[in-house]
Design a protein around this motif. Structure first.
Motif, PDB file in Angstrom:
ATOM      1  N   LEU A   9       0.828  -1.207   0.000  1.00 42.65           N
ATOM      2  CA  LEU A   9       0.000   0.000   0.000  1.00 42.65           C
ATOM      3  C   LEU A   9       0.865   1.261   0.000  1.00 42.65           C
ATOM      4  N   VAL A  10       1.906   1.265   0.785  1.00 39.69           N
ATOM      5  CA  VAL A  10       2.794   2.433   0.822  1.00 39.69           C
ATOM      6  C   VAL A  10       3.465   2.623  -0.535  1.00 39.69           C
ATOM      7  N   LEU A  11       3.930   1.533  -1.133  1.00 37.24           N
ATOM      8  CA  LEU A  11       4.532   1.633  -2.463  1.00 37.24           C
ATOM      9  C   LEU A  11       3.527   2.112  -3.500  1.00 37.24           C
ATOM     10  N   ALA A  12       2.282   1.637  -3.392  1.00 37.76           N
ATOM     11  CA  ALA A  12       1.242   2.083  -4.322  1.00 37.76           C
ATOM     12  C   ALA A  12       1.002   3.579  -4.194  1.00 37.76           C
ATOM     13  N   VAL A  13       0.951   4.072  -2.972  1.00 40.45           N
ATOM     14  CA  VAL A  13       0.762   5.508  -2.753  1.00 40.45           C
ATOM     15  C   VAL A  13       1.919   6.297  -3.348  1.00 40.45           C
ATOM     16  N   TYR A  72      -8.409   1.390   3.424  1.00 45.00           N
ATOM     17  CA  TYR A  72      -7.093   1.539   2.798  1.00 45.00           C
ATOM     18  C   TYR A  72      -7.232   1.981   1.340  1.00 45.00           C
ATOM     19  N   GLY A  73      -8.197   1.400   0.655  1.00 44.21           N
ATOM     20  CA  GLY A  73      -8.444   1.797  -0.729  1.00 44.21           C
ATOM     21  C   GLY A  73      -8.882   3.244  -0.841  1.00 44.21           C
ATOM     22  N   LEU A  74      -9.713   3.690   0.094  1.00 43.73           N
ATOM     23  CA  LEU A  74     -10.156   5.086   0.080  1.00 43.73           C
ATOM     24  C   LEU A  74      -9.009   6.039   0.369  1.00 43.73           C
ATOM     25  N   ILE A  75      -8.099   5.635   1.232  1.00 44.81           N
ATOM     26  CA  ILE A  75      -6.936   6.486   1.517  1.00 44.81           C
ATOM     27  C   ILE A  75      -6.091   6.651   0.260  1.00 44.81           C
TER      28      ILE A  75
END
Length: 136
Positions: A9-13, A72-75
């Motif tokens: 998730l951090v990498l995706a962001v 998490y998806g919304l963030i």
């Protein structure tokens, strides 16, 4: 397993933010945004009709509940929205600055003319001219 999801998730962001920050509203970026929107809409519809499926996917990823996965998806979606809005705002600000400069240059009197620009077809402004009669 949970640490893997967190790192992903951090990498995706980071990747999405960098991709959107480098700019461009060309056809490729627009197509990517539209594809992401369609995927998000499909996933949202599936999660509404089959909430237990979302919970299973979340547990598979090491996340406790499906609602946490949605959060998490919304963030990530919110960060993407912020990045694209920032890009759009920067572009509009740049365009407004260029337009303001162009207007200022167009309205600047030519060299050697100390007065304001006058239109040749317009009547002279009587308020700015001194009275024709002398005395008083």
């Amino acid at each position: 397993m949970q640490i893997i999801v967190q790192v992903a998730l951090v990498l995706a962001v980071i990747i999405v933010s960098l991709a959107l920050m480098r700019g461009g509203s060309n056809a490729r970026h627009l197509a990517i945004r539209r594809i992401m929107l369609v995927l998000f809409a499909c996933l949202a519809a599936l999660s509404i009709f089959f909430p237990e499926l979302l919970t299973r996917v979340a547990r598979l990823l090491g996340i406790g509940r499906g609602t946490d996965l949605v959060l998490y998806g919304l963030i990530v979606s919110f960060l993407v929205f912020m990045a694209t809005t920032y890009q759009r705002f920067r572009h509009m600000e740049s365009t407004l600055t260029k337009l303001s400069r162009r207007i200022a240059l167009d309205e600047t009197p030519p060299p050697g003319n100390d007065g304001p620009l006058e239109r040749k077809d317009a009547e002279p402004d009587r308020r700015l001219t001194p009275p024709a009669h002398g005395g008083q």
